[in-house]
Motif scaffolding. Structure first.
Motif, mmCIF file in Angstrom:
data_model
loop_
_atom_site.group_PDB
_atom_site.id
_atom_site.type_symbol
_atom_site.label_atom_id
_atom_site.label_comp_id
_atom_site.label_asym_id
_atom_site.label_seq_id
_atom_site.Cartn_x
_atom_site.Cartn_y
_atom_site.Cartn_z
ATOM 1 N N MET A 93 -24.829 -8.632 34.958
ATOM 2 C CA MET A 93 -25.218 -7.870 33.761
ATOM 3 C C MET A 93 -26.675 -8.129 33.400
ATOM 4 O O MET A 93 -27.403 -7.212 33.006
ATOM 5 C CB MET A 93 -24.304 -8.245 32.595
ATOM 6 N N ARG A 94 -27.100 -9.385 33.526
ATOM 7 C CA ARG A 94 -28.486 -9.743 33.178
ATOM 8 C C ARG A 94 -29.487 -9.005 34.067
ATOM 9 O O ARG A 94 -30.590 -8.658 33.617
ATOM 10 C CB ARG A 94 -28.644 -11.258 33.318
ATOM 11 N N LEU A 95 -29.120 -8.747 35.330
ATOM 12 C CA LEU A 95 -30.008 -8.071 36.265
ATOM 13 C C LEU A 95 -29.820 -6.559 36.265
ATOM 14 O O LEU A 95 -30.481 -5.861 37.031
ATOM 15 C CB LEU A 95 -29.774 -8.615 37.680
ATOM 16 N N SER A 96 -28.923 -6.068 35.421
ATOM 17 C CA SER A 96 -28.646 -4.639 35.370
ATOM 18 C C SER A 96 -29.831 -3.879 34.779
ATOM 19 O O SER A 96 -30.496 -4.364 33.857
ATOM 20 C CB SER A 96 -27.389 -4.373 34.538
ATOM 21 N N PRO A 97 -30.097 -2.674 35.286
ATOM 22 C CA PRO A 97 -31.154 -1.853 34.673
ATOM 23 C C PRO A 97 -30.770 -1.310 33.301
ATOM 24 O O PRO A 97 -31.634 -0.826 32.567
ATOM 25 C CB PRO A 97 -31.343 -0.717 35.691
ATOM 26 N N ASN A 98 -29.484 -1.409 32.962
ATOM 27 C CA ASN A 98 -29.030 -0.962 31.648
ATOM 28 C C ASN A 98 -29.488 -1.970 30.595
ATOM 29 O O ASN A 98 -29.072 -3.137 30.631
ATOM 30 C CB ASN A 98 -27.509 -0.833 31.643
ATOM 31 N N PRO A 99 -30.324 -1.584 29.637
ATOM 32 C CA PRO A 99 -30.850 -2.560 28.666
ATOM 33 C C PRO A 99 -29.777 -3.150 27.764
ATOM 34 O O PRO A 99 -29.911 -4.301 27.314
ATOM 35 C CB PRO A 99 -31.868 -1.745 27.869
ATOM 36 N N ILE A 100 -28.699 -2.398 27.482
ATOM 37 C CA ILE A 100 -27.639 -2.928 26.616
ATOM 38 C C ILE A 100 -26.894 -4.048 27.335
ATOM 39 O O ILE A 100 -26.661 -5.129 26.773
ATOM 40 C CB ILE A 100 -26.678 -1.804 26.191
ATOM 41 N N LEU A 101 -26.509 -3.806 28.607
ATOM 42 C CA LEU A 101 -25.819 -4.849 29.376
ATOM 43 C C LEU A 101 -26.706 -6.081 29.541
ATOM 44 O O LEU A 101 -26.252 -7.219 29.372
ATOM 45 C CB LEU A 101 -25.409 -4.301 30.744
ATOM 46 N N ALA A 102 -27.959 -5.864 29.884
ATOM 47 C CA ALA A 102 -28.883 -6.993 30.064
ATOM 48 C C ALA A 102 -29.079 -7.754 28.756
ATOM 49 O O ALA A 102 -29.144 -8.996 28.746
ATOM 50 C CB ALA A 102 -30.219 -6.483 30.596
ATOM 51 N N GLY A 103 -29.153 -7.031 27.639
ATOM 52 C CA GLY A 103 -29.334 -7.691 26.339
ATOM 53 C C GLY A 103 -28.131 -8.504 25.931
ATOM 54 O O GLY A 103 -28.270 -9.628 25.428
ATOM 55 N N VAL A 104 -26.932 -7.959 26.151
ATOM 56 C CA VAL A 104 -25.707 -8.700 25.815
ATOM 57 C C VAL A 104 -25.607 -9.965 26.664
ATOM 58 O O VAL A 104 -25.243 -11.045 26.170
ATOM 59 C CB VAL A 104 -24.471 -7.803 26.018
#
Length: 305
Positions: A93-104
């Motif tokens: 999730m941290r490496l995901s391009p999705n900013p919400i997943l990375a932020g969580v």
């Protein structure tokens, strides 16, 4: 052959170099001092009656101690399973391009690494003080199923959650570092061949990242074995809690601490050996590999040739 040519050959032929090894007298002095200190320490262990070795061996294989040891092992295994599995998820999730997943994922790691594990253990064990019942239903709407919090999360499970969720935050950083250590060009090549992101992660990235992930994961497992002693604050009967209870009854605190320390040393040694062979398995083909069993190296045999 003339005398002049013989003299010329002698001048052209270099003389053999006599190599004299560099002497290190202070190394021998330091080794002698360490040996003397080690001998004094062993002598004190054997001759000092305050250690009460008879009490240590008397309780070493008692049922209470073995039951506490089993709970310690269970806590370690369950907490590490939660930590590794959830840590991989948080890292991805941290490496995901999705900013919400990375932020969580970042918030999760920030919170659980920023609060003491002891606080987290106590918090999960006393969750019923905040929420007497937990329920399932429509968010902000009606609730259909209710669970008693004390029944749903008993003391043992609270300890597992406190240890496991905290460990997941650290494992996420370890896994993230391992994933980032793999050359990005391999991912791009796999994407060019039409492989999906999940398959690339399972088949290409994670197998190579294991070389970086395994050593700190082994250290985290060994650390977790000792961190389980914190559950004594919520009265879980692990090894440290049981030896403390025995010490309270027979007033032999030092022997019981020694007993617990010996058991911890035994299992950390077993985990260290297991870590060595797992590292060896994943370091095949690497230019820099481990040089033999660490315990064999300690005594000068079993080194790689």
């Amino acid at each position: 052959m003339t005398t002049e040519s013989t003299d010329l050959e002698r001048r052209e032929t270099p003389e053999a170099i006599v190599a004299v090894p560099v002497r290190h007298p202070w190394r021998w002095v330091a080794a002698a001092v360490l040996l003397v200190l080690a001998a004094m320490f062993v002598h004190g262990l054997v001759t000092n009656p305050a250690w009460q070795w008879d009490a240590v061996w008397k309780n070493f294989f008692s049922k209470e101690v073995l039951d506490g040891l089993l709970i310690t092992i269970e806590l370690t295994v369950l907490a590490m399973v939660i930590g590794v599995v959830l840590g991989i998820i948080v890292a991805v999730m941290r490496l995901s391009p999705n900013p919400i997943l990375a932020g969580v994922a970042w918030l999760y790691a920030w919170f659980f690494r920023g609060t003491p594990v002891l606080v987290q253990i106590v918090f999960w064990s006393y969750l019923a003080r905040l929420y007497q019942y937990l329920s399932l239903g429509i968010p902000f709407g009606p609730e259909f199923v209710y669970f008693d919090t004390n029944s749903l999360i008993p003391i043992f499970l609270g300890a597992v959650l406190g240890l496991g969720l905290n460990e997941a935050a650290y494992m996420s950083e370890i896994v993230r570092a391992g994933i980032l250590s793999v050359d990005e060009g391999q991912t791009e090549a796999a994407e060019a061949l039409g492989m999906k992101r999940g398959k690339i992660l399972r088949r290409i990235v994670l197998p190579q990242a294991m070389r970086v992930i395994i050593p700190p994961t082994g250290n985290e497992t060994i650390s977790m074995l000792k961190t389980t002693s914190l559950v004594t604050v919520i009265a879980v009967s692990d090894l440290f809690t049981v030896t403390g209870q025995i010490a309270s009854s027979n007033l032999q605190q030092v022997p019981m601490l020694v007993l617990a320390s010996i058991w911890y040393l035994i299992f950390t040694s077993v985990l260290s050996i297991g870590q060595y062979y797992i590292e060896k398995r994943y370091s095949r083909g690497s230019l820099r590999t481990s040089r033999g069993n660490p315990f064999a190296n300690l005594f000068g045999f079993g080194r790689a040739r």
